[in-house]
Design a protein around this motif. Structure first.
Motif, short mmCIF file in Angstrom:
data_model
loop_
_atom_site.label_atom_id
_atom_site.label_comp_id
_atom_site.label_asym_id
_atom_site.label_seq_id
_atom_site.Cartn_x
_atom_site.Cartn_y
_atom_site.Cartn_z
N ASN A 441 64.34 -15.07 31.86
CA ASN A 441 65.42 -16.02 31.66
C ASN A 441 64.89 -17.46 31.78
OD1 ASN A 441 67.82 -17.74 32.29
ND2 ASN A 441 68.85 -15.76 32.16
N PRO A 442 65.13 -18.31 30.77
CA PRO A 442 64.54 -19.66 30.79
C PRO A 442 65.06 -20.55 31.90
CG PRO A 442 66.12 -19.44 28.99
CD PRO A 442 65.93 -18.06 29.56
N TYR A 443 66.12 -20.15 32.59
CA TYR A 443 66.67 -20.97 33.67
C TYR A 443 66.23 -20.46 35.05
CZ TYR A 443 69.49 -22.27 29.69
OH TYR A 443 69.90 -22.68 28.46
N THR A 444 65.31 -19.50 35.05
CA THR A 444 64.79 -18.98 36.32
C THR A 444 63.88 -20.02 36.98
OG1 THR A 444 64.85 -16.75 35.44
CG2 THR A 444 63.44 -17.11 37.34
N ILE A 445 63.85 -20.05 38.30
CA ILE A 445 62.94 -20.96 39.01
C ILE A 445 61.51 -20.46 38.84
CG2 ILE A 445 64.70 -21.60 40.67
CD1 ILE A 445 63.36 -19.75 42.68
N GLY A 446 60.52 -21.30 39.21
CA GLY A 446 59.13 -20.96 39.01
C GLY A 446 58.74 -19.62 39.61
N ILE A 447 57.92 -18.87 38.86
CA ILE A 447 57.54 -17.51 39.24
C ILE A 447 56.05 -17.43 39.49
CG2 ILE A 447 57.40 -15.12 38.43
CD1 ILE A 447 59.93 -15.60 36.85
N CYS A 448 55.66 -16.69 40.50
CA CYS A 448 54.27 -16.33 40.70
C CYS A 448 54.14 -14.85 40.36
CB CYS A 448 53.84 -16.58 42.14
SG CYS A 448 52.10 -16.15 42.43
N LEU A 449 53.32 -14.55 39.37
CA LEU A 449 53.17 -13.17 38.90
C LEU A 449 52.33 -12.38 39.89
CD1 LEU A 449 53.69 -11.11 36.67
CD2 LEU A 449 51.61 -11.92 35.56
N LEU A 471 56.16 -18.97 34.44
CA LEU A 471 55.10 -18.68 35.40
C LEU A 471 54.46 -19.97 35.88
CD1 LEU A 471 53.35 -15.70 33.57
CD2 LEU A 471 55.10 -15.60 35.35
N GLU A 472 54.21 -20.05 37.18
CA GLU A 472 53.56 -21.23 37.74
C GLU A 472 52.24 -20.91 38.41
OE1 GLU A 472 55.93 -23.83 40.03
OE2 GLU A 472 57.52 -24.00 38.53
N CYS A 473 52.05 -19.69 38.83
CA CYS A 473 50.77 -19.26 39.36
C CYS A 473 50.72 -17.74 39.31
CB CYS A 473 50.54 -19.76 40.79
SG CYS A 473 51.73 -19.13 41.98
N ILE A 474 49.57 -17.19 39.61
CA ILE A 474 49.42 -15.73 39.55
C ILE A 474 48.69 -15.25 40.79
CG2 ILE A 474 49.42 -15.63 37.03
CD1 ILE A 474 46.39 -15.39 37.13
N ASP A 475 48.97 -14.03 41.14
CA ASP A 475 48.24 -13.35 42.20
C ASP A 475 46.77 -13.23 41.78
OD1 ASP A 475 47.12 -11.50 43.90
OD2 ASP A 475 48.80 -10.11 43.82
N ARG A 476 45.85 -13.51 42.67
CA ARG A 476 44.42 -13.48 42.32
C ARG A 476 43.98 -12.09 41.87
NH1 ARG A 476 40.60 -16.64 46.42
NH2 ARG A 476 39.15 -15.92 44.81
N SER A 492 50.81 -20.29 27.23
CA SER A 492 51.44 -21.59 26.95
C SER A 492 52.90 -21.59 27.38
CB SER A 492 51.35 -21.89 25.45
OG SER A 492 50.02 -21.87 25.01
N ARG A 493 53.44 -22.78 27.47
CA ARG A 493 54.85 -23.02 27.78
C ARG A 493 55.27 -22.37 29.10
NH1 ARG A 493 58.91 -23.97 22.86
NH2 ARG A 493 57.60 -25.40 21.67
N ASN A 494 54.39 -22.37 30.02
CA ASN A 494 54.72 -22.01 31.39
C ASN A 494 54.56 -23.27 32.25
OD1 ASN A 494 55.23 -18.95 31.58
ND2 ASN A 494 53.38 -19.05 30.34
N GLY A 495 54.46 -23.13 33.52
CA GLY A 495 54.33 -24.30 34.39
C GLY A 495 53.17 -24.17 35.34
N PHE A 496 52.04 -23.67 34.89
CA PHE A 496 50.93 -23.38 35.78
C PHE A 496 50.44 -24.63 36.49
CE2 PHE A 496 50.68 -19.47 33.33
CZ PHE A 496 50.38 -18.55 34.32
N VAL A 497 50.17 -24.47 37.78
CA VAL A 497 49.65 -25.56 38.61
C VAL A 497 48.27 -25.17 39.10
CG1 VAL A 497 51.93 -26.33 39.30
CG2 VAL A 497 50.77 -24.57 40.65
N SER A 545 49.21 -17.11 46.53
CA SER A 545 49.00 -18.35 47.28
C SER A 545 48.27 -19.35 46.41
CB SER A 545 48.19 -18.08 48.54
OG SER A 545 47.91 -19.28 49.21
N LEU A 546 48.65 -20.62 46.56
CA LEU A 546 47.97 -21.70 45.84
C LEU A 546 46.78 -22.23 46.63
CD1 LEU A 546 51.05 -23.76 44.62
CD2 LEU A 546 49.74 -22.09 43.33
N TYR A 547 46.63 -21.80 47.89
CA TYR A 547 45.66 -22.42 48.77
C TYR A 547 44.58 -21.43 49.19
CZ TYR A 547 49.79 -25.34 49.03
OH TYR A 547 50.87 -26.10 48.70
#
Length: 1006
Positions: A441-449, A471-476, A492-497, A545-547
């Motif tokens: 759903n395009p209105y979902t908040i950021g997701i980490c796969l 998607l904003e990040c993924i499990d390693r 593309s067209r995700n929000g990866f950080v 985790s992003l860190y």
């Protein structure tokens, strides 16, 4: 006496009478008109009951055993046949009289027809133009059809049985079997194999006798409602039949008889709704049975409400298509692909997608949905409104041959149901392409796969598309799950950080193409209500985790990005990244060749960015670049294409006119600096770029271009469209002229630039017209005048040149004549002196060359006693006789075959030989007289003689040679020097030859 109406009475909203006449049948009313005329009809007055059947227009068959008049699709009425008795003779005469009146009325010419034919009776004619035929209306003489008035009357009598009364091009046969004419337009026949009747407003199939060998028949975009029996049986070679976008709701069971060679059948966007009624009227069990070779069938777009529970697939009808390879259907809600699909053993492409033409409302997928579709290799379920909770885990288990799966734009699947999809695919070794764009759903908040949702990910996938999934990040551990075979990854067209998952990117060892474009969160349309089933996942759960962990990876080390070793193409366009491209390290173990970073915000290219030693294409356009450091491009040794267009480098180049930021790019071939607000470029800005071939500076406010291009020997394309450049300086023009002379294809474009058209700029205009580097026909060139007016140029400046040549001639004629005379005199004098002293000049040149190379030779010191000058044809005489004889007498001999230095100029070798030898012996023969190099050696010996002040040349005349066979210079030398005659073979003996050699040896030593 019986009246006319007593015969075979037929009533249907009016009084009609069927009358029999040899060769014709009539359907008459009290007003009288001809419905149709038949050839070959035979009546039998001896039979008590006479019947007939109308099989098709123009073909009647008599059947004395039947008493029913049948007009297929029009009416079937029982006619009470009465015995034919002689007492009805008066009635028979009445019938004949009435028939004659009808014939006379129909044969009467229309007032509007010049050739005596009725304007309401068109016929088929073929008018040829090029390779096409057009079906155009003309009046017939041997074929009767319905006029508009008659069709109107039939519509009144038989509502709904006849088409519109429009008359246009050619006769057509309706599903009811009655011929009529199409509404508008003309059918086109191309090369006798292609027929185009598309968008002609037809309501029925044409009854035109098209060539029987046609292979393509296009009837799309019409109003055809039904396909009659044997409608295409004439065209047995037909391979493509296009019936898209009509109103077809009925298909006769025998409609496709004769089409055994048909390969493509297109029935998209009709009225073939797959309900019970249509299944009976259009999809009878054997309707497709004649189509033995059909490979592609399109039926999508026929079900406007695919979510209806009353719809089902016509699997029994489709089961006869044993060779079908591609099938396009609407995705029906809760529909099952029945047992009939199991006969489609060659079906490889199945599309149920719900966009473009098709409609899809599958919603759910069960374990038995595809149980009879095991051969399918390409399955498209895009835009099908699939619901993640309603996808059973074994849905795709039967698809063992699946190679491509499209699940795009099913926004209610969501990531936590990925396993339901992947479970049935985990053992499908053939699956190569998986497209799951916008399944969240395009209105979902950021997701980490998380890796727990892809634990069954198929390891054979090479192409993975997961664009637009929030998607904003993924499990390693996700990378470990997908690393096996992946070659193309599009996120593309995700929000990866920026996050720690980047440390494992290098594990994708087979990855070659990586896309991370468009950090744009969008939906297909604005929301109409709040999400009823919002699928949201916490951003940081489990291993997402992003860190880096405390005391762990890279905490105290300088970050070095490790790219996949086989990655060659990376696209990160319009990702909204805002960085100063400062010092950044990339591990050198990479093969990256293409890097596209346009559409971000990188105001300062500071660098250095190290490790990209294989990079060949670098795109940095639309990045708001304002500054570039001198060291930024020093770390791209293999770069061939650099695009810096649409930035803000104008002030940078103005404030740094001596910058040489491009000097390290020694292999660069293409440079694009367009749209940078550049007002001036430094003269030496392109120094060192010897491989440059393409330079683009368009859409910049530059008034003058004077950068040095003289060393850019490969530059052939210069694009300066929409600038303020009014001319190019002579140095630049000469550079391009040299390229043209070298045979290179040069292209210079100054479109939409203010080219000044006056006498001062006349030389530049002349060069533009004559250089061959400009292409004026397809360009927008302008001509500006001193009074600031301008005009568009459409004649390649021909008119402008004619006008300026007259205006400027009065001021230049005298000056040009004086300059030309002076230059001509000087050139004549120089050329005369050069010709007069040509040999001395050559000698001095080569002597100077030898002196510079080896220094001065001591006086009276020679390396050899004699240099032998001879033609190649006399080589055997010199090497076998002359040279051994002289060497036997103690002389050192120099011959060019043995003593000339390889790789050195021939002229320098000759001068050195003459200079280092005491004497030069010329073996004078007819072949030597024709040799230019031998003549050169003689002239250099003359120059050496003049230099020493002593004789050098000795002529040895071998064989006979006439004066007329010697050039002027050679004859002069022979006449002014004493020569030695070698004895002829006829009178020579050993003693005479030895005497000659002794004499020659003494002369050489003196």
């Amino acid at each position: 006496m019986h009246s006319f109406s007593d015969f075979y009475n037929l009533r249907a909203n009016g009084k009609f009478t069927v009358a029999l006449n040899h060769g014709a049948w009539l359907l008459c009313s009290k007003n009288g008109f001809t419905l149709a005329r038949a050839r070959g009809f035979q009546s039998n007055p001896l039979c008590s009951k006479i019947g007939f059947t109308l099989a098709r227009a123009g073909d009647f068959q008599s059947n004395p055993l039947r008493s029913t008049v049948t007009v297929p699709g029009l009416f079937t009425r029982k006619i009470n046949m009465r015995p034919f008795k002689p007492k009805c003779l008066v009635c028979l005469v009445y019938i004949c009289f009435f028939w004659a009146c009808i014939r006379e009325t129909s044969a009467r010419p229309s007032p509007s027809s010049k050739d005596g034919s009725s304007a309401g009776h068109p016929r088929v004619t073929m008018s040829q133009a090029s390779n096409s035929h057009h079906i155009s209306p003309q009046a017939p003489h041997q074929r009767d059809t319905l006029s508009p008035a008659k069709v109107n009357k039939l519509q009144d009598v038989f509502p709904g049985k006849f088409g519109p009364p429009h008359i246009s091009s050619g006769n057509f046969i309706s599903a009811s079997g009655i011929s009529y004419s199409p509404t508008r337009g003309e059918c086109t026949v191309t090369l006798n194999i292609q027929v185009n009747c598309s968008a002609r407003g037809l309501s029925y199939l044409p009854n035109i006798d098209f060539p029987t060998q046609i292979t393509t028949y296009d009837l799309s975009h019409n109003r055809i409602a039904a396909l009659p029996s044997h409608g295409f049986s004439r065209y047995t070679l037909l391979r493509t039949l296009n019936l898209e976008q009509n109103l077809i709701s009925k298909i006769d069971p025998l409609a496709f008889v004769g089409l055994s060679n048909l390969e493509y059948l297109l029935l998209s966007e009709n009225k073939l709704v797959m309900n019970n009624e249509t299944l009976r009227n259009a999809f009878s069990e054997k309707v497709f049975a004649p189509l033995n070779n059909l490979t592609k069938l399109r039926l999508e777009g026929n079900n406007p409400e695919p979510n209806s529970k009353k719809l089902r697939y016509p699997d029994r009808a489709l089961s006869y298509l044993a060779n079908l390879k591609e099938l396009y259907l609407d995705g029906l809600a809760d529909a099952v692909f029945g047992f009939g699909f199991s006969y489609l053993t060659k079906l490889s492409v199945l599309s149920l997608q719900g966009y473009w033409k098709g409609r899809c409302e599958l919603t759910s997928l069960r374990n038995d949905t595809f149980q009879y579709l095991t051969p399918v290799e390409d399955l498209s379920l895009s835009h099908c409104n699939l619901q993640g909770p309603q996808i059973q885990a074994g849905t795709f288990l039967p698809l063992k041959r699946l190679k491509q799966l499209h699940l795009d734009y099913n926004q209610d699947i969501n990531v936590q149901y990925f396993d339901s999809i992947f479970f049935g695919l985990q053992n499908t070794s053939s699956l190569k392409s998986l497209c799951m764009q916008s399944v969240v759903n395009p209105y979902t908040i950021g997701i980490c796969l998380s890796s727990q949702y892809i634990k069954y990910f198929p390891q054979s996938v090479e192409y993975l598309d997961i664009k637009h999934n929030r998607l904003e990040c993924i499990d390693r551990q996700v990378i470990d799950k997908i690393k096996t075979s992946l070659r193309v990854l599009d996120i593309s067209r995700n929000g990866f950080v920026f996050g720690t998952y980047l440390m494992d990117l290098h594990k994708l060892e087979r990855l070659r193409y990586f896309r991370l474009d468009d950090k744009i969160i969008s939906a297909s349309e604005l929301p109409r209500d709040y999400p009823y089933n919002p699928h949201t996942l916490p951003l940081d759960t489990g291993n997402c985790s992003l860190y880096a962990r405390n005391g762990g990876e890279n905490n105290n080390k300088e970050f070095t990005l490790k790219l996949p070793p086989n990655l060659i193409n990376v696209q990160m366009r319009y990702t909204e990244y805002l960085y100063i491209l400062s010092k950044f390290q990339i591990d050198t173990n990479n093969s990256l060749q293409i890097l596209k970073l346009e559409g971000n915000y990188f105001p300062y290219l500071k660098g250095p960015v190290t490790g990209l030693n294989s990079l060949r294409y670098f795109r940095l356009s639309f990045n708001n670049v304002h500054r570039i450091s001198e060291e930024f491009f020093q770390t791209f040794p293999s770069l061939e294409t650099l695009n810096l267009s649409s930035n803000y480098l104008g002030d940078f180049f103005t404030s740094n006119p001596k910058t040489k930021i491009f000097r390290p790019l020694v292999k660069l071939q293409v440079l694009d600096l367009a749209s940078n607000a550049i007002r001036a470029l430094g003269r030496n800005i392109f120094d060192g770029m010897t491989e440059l071939r393409f330079l683009r500076i368009s859409h910049n406010p530059m008034y003058y271009f004077d950068s040095d291009l003289s060393h850019k020997i490969k530059l052939t394309t210069f694009i300066a469209i929409d600038t303020s450049i009014s001319f190019l300086p002579k140095g630049t023009r000469d550079v391009f002229s040299e390229r043209v002379k070298m045979g290179l294809r040069v292209q210079v474009e100054l479109d939409q630039s203010p080219i000044v058209c006056d006498c001062q700029n006349f030389p530049f205009l002349q060069w533009m017209v004559s250089s061959g580097a400009f292409h004026f026909k397809s360009r927008d060139y302008l001509c500006y005048y001193p009074d600031t007016s301008s005009i568009a140029i459409h004649d390649g400046y021909a008119g402008t040149m004619d006008r300026l040549s007259r205006e400027c001639a009065s001021h230049q004629s005298l000056l040009l004549a004086l300059v030309a005379g002076t230059v001509g005199f000087v050139m004549f004098t120089v050329c005369s002196l050069a010709y007069r002293y040509r040999w001395k000049l050559r000698y001095m040149y080569h002597a100077a060359y030898i002196y510079m190379a080896r220094g001065a030779r001591p006086a009276n010191h020679f390396d050899y006693d004699v240099f032998v000058c001879y033609a190649e044809e006399d080589r055997r005489f010199v090497m076998d006789m002359l040279s051994p004889a002289l060497e036997a007498r103690g002389l050192s001999v120099c011959v060019h075959h043995r003593h000339f230095t390889a790789g050195e100029l021939i002229g320098s070798n000759i001068v050195r030989a003459v200079n280092t030898c005491r004497r030069t012996v010329v073996v004078l023969t007819r072949t030597l007289a024709e040799s230019s190099w031998c003549n050169y050696e003689i002239q250099m010996a003359n120059m050496e003689s003049a230099q020493r002040g002593t004789p050098v040349l000795i002529f040895l005349l071998v064989g006979g040679i006439r004066r007329c066979q010697m050039e002027k210079d050679l004859l002069y030398n022979v006449q002014n020097n004493t020569y030695i005659q070698f004895p002829p073979e006829s009178c020579s003996n050993e003693r005479a030859v030895n005497t000659l050699y002794d004499k020659l040896a003494r002369d050489i030593r003196e």
